[in-house]
Design an enzyme around this catalytic site. Structure first.
Site, PDB file in Angstrom:
ATOM      1  N   ARG A  65       0.804  -1.226   0.000  1.00 15.30           N
ATOM      2  CA  ARG A  65       0.000   0.000   0.000  1.00 15.30           C
ATOM      3  C   ARG A  65       0.839   1.279   0.000  1.00 15.30           C
ATOM      4  O   ARG A  65       0.291   2.384   0.054  1.00 15.30           O
ATOM      5  CB  ARG A  65      -0.930  -0.013   1.219  1.00 15.30           C
ATOM      6  N   HIS A 125       5.344   3.937   7.630  1.00 12.22           N
ATOM      7  CA  HIS A 125       3.895   4.171   7.523  1.00 12.22           C
ATOM      8  C   HIS A 125       3.199   3.664   8.780  1.00 12.22           C
ATOM      9  O   HIS A 125       3.596   2.640   9.349  1.00 12.22           O
ATOM     10  CB  HIS A 125       3.315   3.492   6.281  1.00 12.22           C
ATOM     11  N   CYS A 143       2.098  -0.240  10.345  1.00 12.51           N
ATOM     12  CA  CYS A 143       3.093  -1.136   9.736  1.00 12.51           C
ATOM     13  C   CYS A 143       3.072  -2.502  10.435  1.00 12.51           C
ATOM     14  O   CYS A 143       3.266  -2.604  11.645  1.00 12.51           O
ATOM     15  CB  CYS A 143       4.480  -0.516   9.843  1.00 12.51           C
TER      16      CYS A 143
HETATM   17 CO    CO Z   1       5.192  -1.701   6.809  1.00 15.26          CO
END
Ligand code: CO
Length: 218
Positions: A55, A107, A110
């Protein structure tokens, strides 16, 4: 907020090759010399070190195109000084491509960071996640004080980015570039899966001035 996840049931092996044909058509429609120019060489000004998570694709989330970002991805965007793969990418990016920026991008949410926060075994990957547990240990006082698990995970994601920016700075590759007067900045970002927004951790640096003395090379 919807609890649905992105539908991938239409994705097939053959479909990827069909998608490639559409990509070629679209690229050539926009610029008939698109592939000629890319085939002639690359001069990306940025090295991206990000998570392997599907993503968080570097180009899409920064609205950039092929040829514009040199990319290295692994689980939880780690910079580990014995990782020959990462060091080779970094060395090539800094010393051959002469990138001007290296960005470590983590991010929220995670999976690697969440796994490292827990006590379950996942197999071989536990050895990789150990490095994130080390980040936790360095900041245990701050993290243990956060009672909400999601907030604690979010903060560990941020601290993991900051520590991996520090790890980048400690490499001989980055320090030598600075000693030689090469224009090079390192940065730490965190991407939000739920909004698409990137937050700057404001740890950008282009010198080893603030580095602990023991890590500084002459
Ligand atoms: Co990650």
């Amino acid at each position: 907020m919807s609890s649905q996840i992105h539908d991938t049931s239409h994705i097939t092996y053959e479909g990827l090759l069909e998608g490639n044909k559409k990509f070629i058509e679209g690229a050539l429609a926009e610029d008939p010399e698109y592939f000629d120019k890319l085939a002639n060489g690359q001069k990306p000004p940025v090295l991206w070190i990000g998570c392997a998570d599907s993503r968080v694709p570097a180009n899409q989330i920064t609205n950039t195109a092929p040829g514009e970002i040199f990319v290295h991805r692994n689980i939880a965007n780690m910079v580990i000084h014995s990782d020959m793969n990462m060091l080779s990418v970094l060395d090539y990016a800094v010393n051959v491509l002469k990138v001007k920026h290296v960005i470590v991008t983590g991010h929220y949410g995670c999976g690697g960071v969440n796994a490292a926060m827990g006590n379950n075994q996942f197999g071989l990957i536990d050895n990789w996640l150990r490095h994130i547990k080390d980040v936790y240990r360095l900041h245990a006082d701050e993290l243990d004080a956060i009672t909400d698990e999601t907030e604690r995970s979010n903060r560990l994601v941020e601290l993991n980015v900051i520590e991996n920016v520090n790890n980048l700075c400690k490499t001989s590759i980055v320090q030598n570039a600075w000693t030689n007067g090469q224009e090079l900045s390192v940065h730490g970002w965190v991407y939000s899966l739920s909004t698409g927004a990137i937050s700057d951790m404001k740890v950008s640096t282009s010198s080893n001035e603030k580095m602990d003395a023991v890590f500084k090379f002459k």
